[in-house]
Design an enzyme around this catalytic site. Structure first.
Site, short mmCIF file in Angstrom:
data_model
loop_
_atom_site.label_atom_id
_atom_site.label_comp_id
_atom_site.label_asym_id
_atom_site.label_seq_id
_atom_site.Cartn_x
_atom_site.Cartn_y
_atom_site.Cartn_z
N GLY A 46 137.58 59.83 -22.20
CA GLY A 46 138.79 59.39 -21.48
C GLY A 46 139.84 58.75 -22.39
NE ARG A 96 128.50 65.51 -25.34
CZ ARG A 96 128.65 65.03 -24.12
NH1 ARG A 96 127.62 64.98 -23.30
NH2 ARG A 96 129.82 64.61 -23.69
CE LYS A 136 152.14 70.00 -11.22
NZ LYS A 136 153.43 69.30 -11.23
#
Ligand code: ADP
Length: 501
Positions: A165, A292, A201
């Site tokens: 993030g 992974r 977007k």
């Protein structure tokens, strides 16, 4: 054939990998830093090699030291787990040059999918839908504004090397572009050493739904259905479930086929995850591929009935997949709760420290993948994930009821943790109804994070009352009963700490 596996990781995932190796009769080698001398993965493996000081850059991310440990211990394969070196193409390449089997995909697949811009281009060429946006690196406000002209606001500015993030900024107004671009680039530079960003977007009220795939070196590839991962804090997952409460069988089939096509486009070999962002009309777009094992893989294992680590080892041995798509099915419902040593009330600040007491839930349908024990000192150097509670039920209702029961039984003392927060999530009306998006935590912040000063006081009162009952029973007990009472007294060390005995 692999003869000995070095696990280049720590914590719950290292323990989890060692368990599957043990079932396969494969000896294991743990690696550890100074801070992890007494960590559970070290105690659990057949052998252990010290790889350096506590900071991960000098130990778990130190390629030379890990290769050195493999040489010294005679391990002929390395399982990277998740995080650390698991998605580092240089590490995967180095393993092959050293003649060590990397239990994971080729460095080509890792680097293609590890860079979000390259991945977007590759997926578009393969006919996989990507979020509308740009496949070029954006460096100036003008370039950004011209992309926004085409796709409209709001948009996300995202780091091409992104993960966890980081390096991501939402832009709702044109006047925010300049500062968002600067912030995303500088965060990306600091986190990944690469400031390339692109624009996508912004999908309003989306779901994050990902598909597990397995592919071998013989052209076979299957998907093992989805995981709904929309309960997120700061764009990071915290509770996951499968099946997703929103997918129709038809959309599930389409997304599964797309996930397999995405994996094939990079000649993928091993276990991987194709992440999609899904809008309220169930339109889905490729977000990224994780090359992974994922933190949340156990819910797939439970519902589909496979051991993904064994499958990874099987594929790394060059063997063909034995799973057939038409025979795979989802059986029941599974939910995973990530247990962190962190303080939800204080912006989820990591809370390292000594675990003075732990009660792990057991019983039907409950699995706990953990790495802590009483007396363990949770180091401040690493991710504060300390355990995962994985619960299965014949349907969502039962899985939810069982999760609540297990969370009530789960107790950790000595370090701040998010168990109460998790309990509130699985009791929240939106979650109970299966009607939630990636904004769920943000939208329910007040109820989920409400300060409950009474919690610890109430808990202490319960403990003191229970202790008095314990004394009463002990006074009347025979020697045999006394031993049984002591053994059964789960909260004994917590009682001692509350009463300062
Ligand atoms: P990372 O690699 O840093 O984890 P991802 O691209 O996987 O980044 O996105 C993480 C989360 O951020 C997603 O699960 C979603 O909640 C949010 N997100 C990412 N891209 C978008 C987008 N285009 N629109 C809305 N939300 C997004």
């Amino acid at each position: 054939m692999i003869k000995k596996v070095l696990v280049a990781n720590r914590g719950e995932i290292a323990v989890r990998i060692i368990r599957s190796c043990r079932e396969l009769g494969l000896p294991t080698v743990a690696v550890y830093s100074d801070a992890d001398r007494k960590a559970m993965h070290v105690l659990y493996a057949d052998e252990a090699c010290h790889i350096g000081p506590s900071p991960s850059i000098e130990s778990y991310l130190n390629i030379e030291n890990i290769i050195g440990a493999a040489r010294k211990s005679g391990a002929d394969a390395i399982h990277p787990g998740y995080g650390f070196l698991s998605e580092n193409p240089v590490f995967s390449e180095r393993c092959s040059r050293e003649g060590i089997i990397f239990i994971g995909p080729s460095s080509h697949a890792i680097s293609t999918m590890g860079d979000k811009i390259t991945a977007r281009k590759t997926m578009t060429a393969a006919g996989v839908p990507v979020v509308p946006g740009t496949d070029e690196c954006i460096t100036s406000e003008e370039e950004a504004l011209s992309v926004i002209d085409q796709i409209g606001l709001p948009v996300m500015i995202k780091a091409s090397a992104g993960g966890g993030g980081k390096g991501m900024r939402l832009v709702q107004k044109a006047t925010e572009v300049k500062s968002a671009l600067r912030a995303a680039r500088s965060e990306a530079k600091t986190a990944f050493g690469n400031d390339a960003v692109f624009i996508e977007k912004y999908i309003e009220s989306p779901h994050h739904i990902e598909f597990q795939i397995l592919a071998d070196g013989h052209g076979n590839a299957v998907h093992l259905f989805e995981r709904e991962c929309s309960v997120q804090r700061r764009h990071q997952k915290i509770v996951e479930e499968t099946p997703s409460p929103i997918l129709t069988p038809e959309r599930r089939r389409q997304m599964g086929d797309t996930a397999v096509a995405a994996a094939r486009a990079v000649n993928y070999q091993g276990a991987g995850t194709i992440e999609f962002i899904v809008d309220s009309q169930l339109n889905y777009y490729f977000l990224e591929m994780n090359t992974r094992l994922q933190v949340e893989h156990p819910i797939t294992e439970r519902v589909v009935g496979v051991d993904l680590v064994k499958e990874q080892i099987h594929i790394a041995n060059g063997l063909p997949l034995t799973l057939k798509q038409e025979l795979l099915e989802q059986n029941g419902h599974a939910i995973e709760c990530r247990v962190y040593a962190e303080d939800p009330a204080n912006n989820f600040m990591p809370a390292p420290g000594r675990v003075t007491h732990i009660d792990i839930p057991y019983g039907v349908g409950v699995r706990v993948d953990g790495s802590i024990y009483e007396g363990f000192e949770i180091p401040l150097f690493y991710d504060p994930l300390i355990a995962k509670l994985i619960v299965w039920g014949k349907d969502r209702k039962e899985a939810l009821e069982r999760t609540r029961r297990a969370l009530q039984e789960f107790k950790i003392a000595g370090v701040k943790n998010n168990l109460k927060f998790l309990e509130r999530i699985v009791n929240a009306p939106g979650f109970v109804l299966g009607d939630y998006t990636t904004h769920f935590i943000e939208e329910n912040k007040e109820a989920l994070l409400k300060d409950d000063p009474c919690d610890s006081d109430c808990e202490d009162i319960v403990i003191i009352t229970a202790f008095m009952e314990y004394i009463r029973l002990m006074e009347k007990a025979s020697p045999g009963e006394m031993t049984a009472l002591k053994n059964n007294w789960k909260n004994y060390s917590r009682i001692r700490s509350v009463l300062k005995l």
